[in-house]
Design a protein around this motif. Structure first.
Motif, mmCIF file in Angstrom:
data_model
loop_
_atom_site.group_PDB
_atom_site.id
_atom_site.type_symbol
_atom_site.label_atom_id
_atom_site.label_comp_id
_atom_site.label_asym_id
_atom_site.label_seq_id
_atom_site.Cartn_x
_atom_site.Cartn_y
_atom_site.Cartn_z
ATOM 1 N N LEU A 91 50.636 44.316 31.258
ATOM 2 C CA LEU A 91 52.088 44.374 31.419
ATOM 3 C C LEU A 91 52.605 45.796 31.605
ATOM 4 O O LEU A 91 53.815 45.985 31.787
ATOM 5 C CB LEU A 91 52.771 43.743 30.197
ATOM 6 N N GLY A 92 51.749 46.791 31.520
ATOM 7 C CA GLY A 92 52.230 48.163 31.626
ATOM 8 C C GLY A 92 51.113 49.129 31.937
ATOM 9 O O GLY A 92 49.937 48.765 31.977
ATOM 10 N N GLY A 93 51.487 50.404 32.155
ATOM 11 C CA GLY A 93 50.524 51.430 32.510
ATOM 12 C C GLY A 93 50.653 51.818 33.972
ATOM 13 O O GLY A 93 51.247 51.103 34.788
ATOM 14 N N LYS A 94 50.101 52.973 34.318
ATOM 15 C CA LYS A 94 50.135 53.445 35.708
ATOM 16 C C LYS A 94 49.106 52.692 36.539
ATOM 17 O O LYS A 94 49.429 52.025 37.517
ATOM 18 C CB LYS A 94 49.862 54.952 35.753
ATOM 19 N N LEU A 95 47.837 52.822 36.150
ATOM 20 C CA LEU A 95 46.751 52.117 36.834
ATOM 21 C C LEU A 95 45.861 51.469 35.783
ATOM 22 O O LEU A 95 45.438 52.125 34.831
ATOM 23 C CB LEU A 95 45.940 53.078 37.708
ATOM 24 N N THR A 96 45.610 50.189 35.955
ATOM 25 C CA THR A 96 44.734 49.452 35.037
ATOM 26 C C THR A 96 43.651 48.756 35.847
ATOM 27 O O THR A 96 43.948 48.019 36.786
ATOM 28 C CB THR A 96 45.516 48.398 34.232
ATOM 29 N N ARG A 97 42.415 49.017 35.481
ATOM 30 C CA ARG A 97 41.277 48.366 36.129
ATOM 31 C C ARG A 97 40.465 47.664 35.049
ATOM 32 O O ARG A 97 39.958 48.296 34.117
ATOM 33 C CB ARG A 97 40.413 49.404 36.839
ATOM 34 N N ASN A 98 40.350 46.348 35.153
ATOM 35 C CA ASN A 98 39.581 45.551 34.195
ATOM 36 C C ASN A 98 38.305 45.045 34.854
ATOM 37 O O ASN A 98 38.357 44.227 35.776
ATOM 38 C CB ASN A 98 40.411 44.361 33.706
ATOM 39 N N ASN A 99 37.163 45.559 34.385
ATOM 40 C CA ASN A 99 35.858 45.052 34.820
ATOM 41 C C ASN A 99 35.338 44.139 33.715
ATOM 42 O O ASN A 99 34.984 44.608 32.628
ATOM 43 C CB ASN A 99 34.886 46.212 35.041
ATOM 44 N N LEU A 100 35.312 42.843 33.969
ATOM 45 C CA LEU A 100 34.952 41.862 32.947
ATOM 46 C C LEU A 100 33.805 40.992 33.461
ATOM 47 O O LEU A 100 33.980 40.218 34.405
ATOM 48 C CB LEU A 100 36.168 41.003 32.596
ATOM 49 N N ASN A 101 32.644 41.115 32.833
ATOM 50 C CA ASN A 101 31.445 40.403 33.283
ATOM 51 C C ASN A 101 30.880 39.524 32.178
ATOM 52 O O ASN A 101 30.711 39.979 31.042
ATOM 53 C CB ASN A 101 30.349 41.391 33.704
#
Length: 438
Positions: A260-270
């Motif tokens: 819902l917030g932040g400048k850039l969010t990258r989620n790597n979920l394996n």
């Protein structure tokens, strides 16, 4: 000096200070920095980063290794904690454990610091079996491994149900400059055990903050793991979250991610399924605006038969925000009778908003039920008109429709206090007062 060169040149001093006489850790770190020097940070030339450039967040002159914990009191962070229920708390400030803000008294479970686990004989068998065994070798993971100093170590012993949720909260102050923090978490849940974990990264400064986090989770036979990620940071903060989960037979693992917030969010979920009758669940809600960027990169690897996986990601994008969903399901030849479902649905509230969605299935088995789908659209004008005709103002009507759009992700949240907190955050993001409990 570029960030990559700065990190490599500062590694030796860091390692001398934090590794000590641990020869095994010394070898792991030295190999990791060599791997990072070779691979560096990912770029858009790589397929997985085609729609996400890290250039804007890598140009900052980050402070790499805070020497001491900045003074923060409970009143400064209270609003970020799930304090309505009793929890085990692990609080870190600028990557340093904060004992006066944590509460980790426990019985029959190990909740401690990675620094303790890496350097104490008591935890050596678990570290030897699990630490750095699951995260794939790439630039970001190798960087985190090389500079691993602190984070959460959680071990739920066999046949134990953790009596309360565990909160892992990372605060960044960066009072004098921008800061790079790299927490490392290892979570091992033994056979027939159960735990619930809440994770949050929160900046308390307007200076740029970059978090490169790695979490490895191992769920043994019939283990249950419920993991909740709350991502609602300031516009000066960016997060690269790398989470890897290995499951054994009949285990159940779910990860809910609220971006819902932040400048850039990258989620790597394996997820890696290494047994039969495994259930893996990945769900997420993204609501962003302005020039915010959120990228969900997921993988479920079905290796053995009779397993299930469920992915459901919802996104609402306003103004010039950018969303990315790159979800892959791989079903090996041996993984017969797999049920795999993947869905990514998005609403664009502005013509300038962007969503790049790439659901993928790689199926090598012939007796499976697999589906994937993606939708991109706008709010239903007829539904909006109907609500307005019943006396609901347009702004509130839009909010209700958007909430209804995301609500099925919230339905599977098992901690009522989390659901209540996310309800409030979503209502705030949508700019409406919902006026009733959902």
């Amino acid at each position: 000096m570029e960030l990559k060169e700065k990190l490599v040149s500062s590694f030796l001093a860091f390692e001398e200070e934090y590794t000590g006489a641990n020869d095994d850790l010394h070898k792991i770190r030295n190999q990791a920095i060599k791997d990072f020097e070779t691979m560096g940070f990912p770029s858009r030339k790589e397929e997985d980063y085609k729609y996400t450039s890290l250039k804007s967040i890598l140009k900052e002159d980050y402070s790499l290794f805070p020497k001491k914990e900045n003074a923060i009191e409970y009143k400064d962070i209270k609003k970020y904690l799930i304090h309505e229920i009793d929890t085990y708390d692990l609080v870190f400030i600028d990557g340093i454990y904060s004992s006066h803000l944590s509460s980790t008294t426990h019985d029959k479970i190990d909740v401690c610091l990675m620094s303790s686990a890496l350097n104490k004989d008591l935890y050596k068998p678990v570290i030897d079996n699990y630490f750095n065994k699951l995260a794939p070798k790439n630039g970001l993971n190798s960087l985190n491994t090389a500079f691993t100093k602190e984070g959460a170590f959680i071990h739920i012993h066999k046949n134990i149900m953790a009596d309360k949720p565990i909160q892992i909260i990372n605060f960044s102050t960066g009072n004098e400059s921008s800061i790079l923090v790299q927490p490392r978490n290892l979570i091992v849940v033994d056979e027939n055990s159960h735990c619930q974990i809440i994770e949050r990264h929160q900046s308390l400064t307007e200076h740029p903050v970059l978090t490169n986090s790695v979490t490895e989770i191992f769920a043994d036979k019939r283990a249950i793991v419920d993991y909740y990620k709350i991502q609602n940071d300031k516009l000066s903060a960016s997060l690269i979250d790398n989470t890897y989960i290995e499951q054994q037979s009949e285990s159940f693992c779910s990860v809910h991610t609220f971006s819902l917030g932040g400048k850039l969010t990258r989620n790597n979920l394996n997820f890696y399924q290494r047994g039969e009758r495994i259930d893996s669940t990945m769900k997420g809600v993204t609501i962003i605006e302005g020039k915010q960027h959120v990228d969900h990169n997921t993988l479920v690897h079905h290796i053995e038969p009779n397993c299930e996986s469920h992915q459901d990601y919802k996104g609402i994008f306003d103004e010039k925000s950018v969303g990315v969903f790159n979800g892959k399901v791989v079903v090996e030849k041996e993984a017969q009778q797999t049920n795999a479902y993947q869905s990514n649905n998005n609403v664009l509230l502005d013509d300038k908003a962007t969503i790049n969605s790439k659901p993928q299935l790689e199926i090598f088995a012939d007796d499976v039920k697999c589906s994937h789908g993606c939708t991109i659209g706008q709010l239903d004008e007829e539904a909006l008109f109907y609500l307005q005709s019943r006396g609901i103002p347009k702004k509130e009507a839009s909010g209700l429709l958007m909430y209804a759009f995301a609500n099925n992700v919230l339905e599977s949240v098992k901690i009522p206090e989390i659901k209540k907190r996310i309800n409030k955050l979503i209502a705030h993001k949508l700019g409406v007062e919902l006026g009733f409990n959902l």
